[in-house]
Design a protein around this motif. Structure first.
Motif, PDB file in Angstrom:
ATOM      1  N   LYS A  79       0.836  -1.199   0.000  1.00  0.00           N
ATOM      2  CA  LYS A  79       0.000   0.000   0.000  1.00  0.00           C
ATOM      3  C   LYS A  79       0.870   1.248   0.000  1.00  0.00           C
ATOM      4  O   LYS A  79       0.600   2.225  -0.712  1.00  0.00           O
ATOM      5  CB  LYS A  79      -0.919  -0.009   1.228  1.00  0.00           C
ATOM      6  CG  LYS A  79      -1.948   1.113   1.233  1.00  0.00           C
ATOM      7  CD  LYS A  79      -2.905   0.969   2.408  1.00  0.00           C
ATOM      8  CE  LYS A  79      -3.945   2.089   2.394  1.00  0.00           C
ATOM      9  NZ  LYS A  79      -4.901   1.964   3.532  1.00  0.00           N
ATOM     10  N   LYS A  80       1.955   1.207   0.783  1.00  0.00           N
ATOM     11  CA  LYS A  80       2.890   2.329   0.804  1.00  0.00           C
ATOM     12  C   LYS A  80       3.545   2.509  -0.559  1.00  0.00           C
ATOM     13  O   LYS A  80       3.722   3.634  -1.043  1.00  0.00           O
ATOM     14  CB  LYS A  80       3.973   2.101   1.875  1.00  0.00           C
ATOM     15  CG  LYS A  80       3.526   2.391   3.302  1.00  0.00           C
ATOM     16  CD  LYS A  80       4.668   2.149   4.266  1.00  0.00           C
ATOM     17  CE  LYS A  80       4.309   2.605   5.671  1.00  0.00           C
ATOM     18  NZ  LYS A  80       4.216   4.076   5.780  1.00  0.00           N
ATOM     19  N   TYR A  81       3.885   1.387  -1.186  1.00  0.00           N
ATOM     20  CA  TYR A  81       4.555   1.441  -2.493  1.00  0.00           C
ATOM     21  C   TYR A  81       3.661   2.099  -3.543  1.00  0.00           C
ATOM     22  O   TYR A  81       4.131   2.880  -4.378  1.00  0.00           O
ATOM     23  CB  TYR A  81       4.959   0.036  -2.933  1.00  0.00           C
ATOM     24  CG  TYR A  81       5.384  -0.032  -4.380  1.00  0.00           C
ATOM     25  CD1 TYR A  81       6.542   0.619  -4.816  1.00  0.00           C
ATOM     26  CD2 TYR A  81       4.627  -0.724  -5.318  1.00  0.00           C
ATOM     27  CE1 TYR A  81       6.935   0.574  -6.144  1.00  0.00           C
ATOM     28  CE2 TYR A  81       5.017  -0.771  -6.649  1.00  0.00           C
ATOM     29  CZ  TYR A  81       6.163  -0.121  -7.062  1.00  0.00           C
ATOM     30  OH  TYR A  81       6.545  -0.161  -8.376  1.00  0.00           O
ATOM     31  N   LYS A  82       2.388   1.791  -3.494  1.00  0.00           N
ATOM     32  CA  LYS A  82       1.455   2.376  -4.462  1.00  0.00           C
ATOM     33  C   LYS A  82       1.384   3.885  -4.323  1.00  0.00           C
ATOM     34  O   LYS A  82       1.101   4.608  -5.280  1.00  0.00           O
ATOM     35  CB  LYS A  82       0.065   1.761  -4.281  1.00  0.00           C
ATOM     36  CG  LYS A  82      -0.023   0.318  -4.742  1.00  0.00           C
ATOM     37  CD  LYS A  82      -1.405  -0.269  -4.485  1.00  0.00           C
ATOM     38  CE  LYS A  82      -1.464  -1.727  -4.925  1.00  0.00           C
ATOM     39  NZ  LYS A  82      -2.788  -2.336  -4.646  1.00  0.00           N
ATOM     40  N   THR A  83       1.666   4.363  -3.116  1.00  0.00           N
ATOM     41  CA  THR A  83       1.625   5.804  -2.862  1.00  0.00           C
ATOM     42  C   THR A  83       2.972   6.485  -3.115  1.00  0.00           C
ATOM     43  O   THR A  83       3.049   7.510  -3.793  1.00  0.00           O
ATOM     44  CB  THR A  83       1.206   6.086  -1.404  1.00  0.00           C
ATOM     45  OG1 THR A  83      -0.076   5.493  -1.172  1.00  0.00           O
ATOM     46  CG2 THR A  83       1.124   7.575  -1.139  1.00  0.00           C
ATOM     47  N   ASN A  84       4.054   5.891  -2.577  1.00  0.00           N
ATOM     48  CA  ASN A  84       5.352   6.573  -2.663  1.00  0.00           C
ATOM     49  C   ASN A  84       6.269   6.078  -3.783  1.00  0.00           C
ATOM     50  O   ASN A  84       7.291   6.698  -4.070  1.00  0.00           O
ATOM     51  CB  ASN A  84       6.096   6.510  -1.324  1.00  0.00           C
ATOM     52  CG  ASN A  84       6.381   5.072  -0.877  1.00  0.00           C
ATOM     53  OD1 ASN A  84       6.544   4.161  -1.676  1.00  0.00           O
ATOM     54  ND2 ASN A  84       6.447   4.887   0.449  1.00  0.00           N
ATOM     55  N   LYS A  85       5.916   4.921  -4.398  1.00  0.00           N
ATOM     56  CA  LYS A  85       6.712   4.335  -5.482  1.00  0.00           C
ATOM     57  C   LYS A  85       8.163   4.093  -5.063  1.00  0.00           C
ATOM     58  O   LYS A  85       9.091   4.160  -5.872  1.00  0.00           O
ATOM     59  CB  LYS A  85       6.681   5.227  -6.740  1.00  0.00           C
ATOM     60  CG  LYS A  85       5.293   5.421  -7.317  1.00  0.00           C
ATOM     61  CD  LYS A  85       4.665   4.088  -7.701  1.00  0.00           C
ATOM     62  CE  LYS A  85       3.258   4.274  -8.245  1.00  0.00           C
ATOM     63  NZ  LYS A  85       2.581   2.986  -8.541  1.00  0.00           N
TER      64      LYS A  85
END
Length: 211
Positions: free
Chosen positions: A65-71
């Motif tokens: 979920k964090k990756y989808k936001t911060n890449k």
């Protein structure tokens, strides 16, 4: 416990039990379950404790979920007993991430096989050379998990008695061979083959699961 040892101790017994099953369809389903179980020895061990399993799933989801936001790459360090989060989830760059300073200190001073490290990779890439070097360096890491958009990769290394420089040379040699033999493969596919070959040579357990 490595794959060969697991197979010798458990698989023969399961196949013997299969012989007592009369229904052909049941036999086929039973064999499929055996094959799936044998292939997923790392996940089977990790998920044998319900609390640990719930936490592993929880933090994999949080990281993605964090990756989808911060890449960027994000990392969680869990205790191997119950999968509780140690310290805080850390965020790195698009290509790398490190544990917090306090968690690095824990990696140095804790006993062998104390932690599970989970982090994400973009574009379905498996473990990097940096990941592998860290795993060899810190014996306190029990299992490493890489979460990518389409796959989850697991690594368990019973034997890590190799010098970092020797490991690097071994990895680079395998990488050179894979790049030469599989020119049409993309980077993620080549990485998967490299880690598969390295793990086989080292006697490690490496598994990939489609999400």
């Amino acid at each position: 416990m490595n794959y060969e040892q697991w197979s010798k101790e458990y698989k023969p017994k399961l196949i013997l039990e299969q012989g007592n099953t009369k229904n052909k369809k049941e036999k086929l389903n039973f064999q499929k379950n055996i094959n799936d179980f044998v292939k997923n020895t790392i996940k089977t061990k990790l998920y044998s404790n319900q609390q640990r399993a719930n936490n592993i799933n929880k933090y994999q989801n949080i990281i993605m979920k964090k990756y989808k936001t911060n890449k960027k790459e994000n990392l969680a360090m869990l205790d191997v007993r119950a999968g509780n989060l140690i310290g805080k989830i850390t965020t790195g760059t698009k290509t790398t991430v490190n544990p917090s300073i306090s968690n690095i200190a824990r990696l140095y001073k804790s006993k062998d096989n104390s932690f599970i490290l989970i982090h994400n990779h973009p574009e379905n890439y498996s473990f990097s050379l940096t990941d592998i070097k860290s795993y060899v360096k810190f014996k306190s890491i029990d299992t490493m998990i890489v979460k990518s958009p389409n796959y989850t990769f697991y690594l368990e290394a019973p034997n890590r008695n190799i010098k970092i420089e020797d490991l690097k040379q071994k990895y680079n040699k395998i990488e050179k061979t894979i790049n030469k033999q599989y020119k049409s493969f993309n980077g993620a596919e080549k990485r998967d083959l490299i880690i598969s070959k390295l793990s086989k040579d080292m006697g490690w357990i490496y598994e990939k699961e489609k999400n």
